[in-house]
Write an enzyme that holds these catalytic residues in place. Structure first.
Site, PDB file in Angstrom:
ATOM      1  N   ASP A  13       0.847  -1.196   0.000  1.00 19.51           N
ATOM      2  CA  ASP A  13       0.000   0.000   0.000  1.00 19.51           C
ATOM      3  C   ASP A  13       0.882   1.245   0.000  1.00 19.51           C
ATOM      4  O   ASP A  13       1.876   1.296   0.726  1.00 19.51           O
ATOM      5  CB  ASP A  13      -0.913  -0.013   1.236  1.00 19.51           C
ATOM      6  CG  ASP A  13      -2.047   0.972   1.127  1.00 19.51           C
ATOM      7  OD1 ASP A  13      -1.774   2.183   1.107  1.00 19.51           O
ATOM      8  OD2 ASP A  13      -3.210   0.537   1.070  1.00 19.51           O
ATOM      9  N   ILE A  14       0.525   2.252  -0.799  1.00 20.12           N
ATOM     10  CA  ILE A  14       1.334   3.480  -0.851  1.00 20.12           C
ATOM     11  C   ILE A  14       1.100   4.377   0.358  1.00 20.12           C
ATOM     12  O   ILE A  14       1.863   5.306   0.597  1.00 20.12           O
ATOM     13  CB  ILE A  14       1.099   4.272  -2.159  1.00 20.12           C
ATOM     14  CG1 ILE A  14      -0.347   4.727  -2.278  1.00 20.12           C
ATOM     15  CG2 ILE A  14       1.546   3.470  -3.358  1.00 20.12           C
ATOM     16  CD1 ILE A  14      -0.579   5.761  -3.361  1.00 20.12           C
ATOM     17  N   ASN A  51     -13.419  -3.358   2.033  1.00 15.80           N
ATOM     18  CA  ASN A  51     -14.447  -2.323   2.133  1.00 15.80           C
ATOM     19  C   ASN A  51     -15.405  -2.460   0.961  1.00 15.80           C
ATOM     20  O   ASN A  51     -14.999  -2.781  -0.152  1.00 15.80           O
ATOM     21  CB  ASN A  51     -13.800  -0.935   2.114  1.00 15.80           C
ATOM     22  CG  ASN A  51     -12.920  -0.704   3.316  1.00 15.80           C
ATOM     23  OD1 ASN A  51     -13.325  -0.954   4.443  1.00 15.80           O
ATOM     24  ND2 ASN A  51     -11.706  -0.237   3.087  1.00 15.80           N
ATOM     25  N   GLY A 108     -15.247   3.636   3.352  1.00 14.79           N
ATOM     26  CA  GLY A 108     -13.850   3.889   3.063  1.00 14.79           C
ATOM     27  C   GLY A 108     -13.304   3.330   1.770  1.00 14.79           C
ATOM     28  O   GLY A 108     -12.103   3.455   1.514  1.00 14.79           O
ATOM     29  N   GLN A 109     -14.123   2.716   0.936  1.00 12.66           N
ATOM     30  CA  GLN A 109     -13.597   2.232  -0.338  1.00 12.66           C
ATOM     31  C   GLN A 109     -13.325   3.434  -1.236  1.00 12.66           C
ATOM     32  O   GLN A 109     -14.217   4.236  -1.504  1.00 12.66           O
ATOM     33  CB  GLN A 109     -14.586   1.275  -1.025  1.00 12.66           C
ATOM     34  CG  GLN A 109     -14.009   0.637  -2.278  1.00 12.66           C
ATOM     35  CD  GLN A 109     -14.933  -0.377  -2.934  1.00 12.66           C
ATOM     36  OE1 GLN A 109     -16.091  -0.537  -2.544  1.00 12.66           O
ATOM     37  NE2 GLN A 109     -14.425  -1.056  -3.931  1.00 12.66           N
ATOM     38  N   HIS A 152     -10.526  -5.464  -3.597  1.00 17.66           N
ATOM     39  CA  HIS A 152      -9.182  -5.727  -3.086  1.00 17.66           C
ATOM     40  C   HIS A 152      -9.245  -6.017  -1.598  1.00 17.66           C
ATOM     41  O   HIS A 152     -10.134  -5.558  -0.892  1.00 17.66           O
ATOM     42  CB  HIS A 152      -8.238  -4.560  -3.370  1.00 17.66           C
ATOM     43  CG  HIS A 152      -8.677  -3.247  -2.819  1.00 17.66           C
ATOM     44  ND1 HIS A 152      -9.705  -2.498  -3.384  1.00 17.66           N
ATOM     45  CD2 HIS A 152      -8.240  -2.534  -1.760  1.00 17.66           C
ATOM     46  CE1 HIS A 152      -9.868  -1.379  -2.689  1.00 17.66           C
ATOM     47  NE2 HIS A 152      -8.994  -1.381  -1.689  1.00 17.66           N
ATOM     48  N   LEU A 153      -8.288  -6.787  -1.157  1.00 20.03           N
ATOM     49  CA  LEU A 153      -8.174  -7.199   0.235  1.00 20.03           C
ATOM     50  C   LEU A 153      -6.969  -6.505   0.850  1.00 20.03           C
ATOM     51  O   LEU A 153      -5.851  -6.627   0.344  1.00 20.03           O
ATOM     52  CB  LEU A 153      -7.999  -8.718   0.300  1.00 20.03           C
ATOM     53  CG  LEU A 153      -7.765  -9.361   1.659  1.00 20.03           C
ATOM     54  CD1 LEU A 153      -9.005  -9.211   2.532  1.00 20.03           C
ATOM     55  CD2 LEU A 153      -7.411 -10.834   1.485  1.00 20.03           C
ATOM     56  N   HIS A 154      -7.190  -5.751   1.924  1.00 18.12           N
ATOM     57  CA  HIS A 154      -6.096  -5.144   2.676  1.00 18.12           C
ATOM     58  C   HIS A 154      -5.571  -6.180   3.669  1.00 18.12           C
ATOM     59  O   HIS A 154      -6.356  -6.827   4.356  1.00 18.12           O
ATOM     60  CB  HIS A 154      -6.587  -3.946   3.506  1.00 18.12           C
ATOM     61  CG  HIS A 154      -6.977  -2.759   2.705  1.00 18.12           C
ATOM     62  ND1 HIS A 154      -6.130  -1.694   2.503  1.00 18.12           N
ATOM     63  CD2 HIS A 154      -8.130  -2.456   2.068  1.00 18.12           C
ATOM     64  CE1 HIS A 154      -6.749  -0.782   1.787  1.00 18.12           C
ATOM     65  NE2 HIS A 154      -7.961  -1.220   1.506  1.00 18.12           N
TER      66      HIS A 154
END
Length: 112
Positions: free
Chosen positions: A30-31, A85, A91-92, A98-100
């Site tokens: 993640d950036i 999300n 918060g998306q 995608h999976l955090h």
């Protein structure tokens, strides 16, 4: 989808810090990490959010979790949080499922 940030990352049009790739999934750091370990696992098939999935997407979505577990094992990460999300209100910000995967710090419950 031509204007999707994650589709462009998967295609190599936007650089990323790749963690994993196979024919169906792409994972990258993640950036804007929220934990010492924070990467995303993305399905290469564009699905905008969980509520847009169809019956044929079940195995693909389950694979997100398999890839996350494999990467965590390789990194010797045993305690981690998995987050998906669904919608702007929670918060998306990128509408490509995608999976955090977050680890490396204490996390509160409930989140938010």
């Amino acid at each position: 989808m031509s204007d999707c940030l994650f589709c462009k990352i998967i295609a190599g049009e936007i650089p990323s810090s790749k963690v994993y790739e196979d024919d169906q999934y792409f994972a990258f750091n993640d950036i804007n990490p929220q934990a010492p370990t924070h990467f995303l696992v993305v399905a290469k098939k564009h699905i905008d959010k969980v509520s847009s999935m169809n019956e044929g997407d079940r195995a693909l979505i389950g694979g997100l979790f398999d890839v996350a577990a494999r990467i965590c094992r390789e990194k010797s990460v045993t305690d981690y949080r998995l987050v998906i999300n669904n919608g702007e209100g929670v918060g998306q910000t990128v509408f490509h499922i995608h999976l955090h995967v977050l680890a490396g710090r204490s996390m509160n419950w409930p989140p938010g």
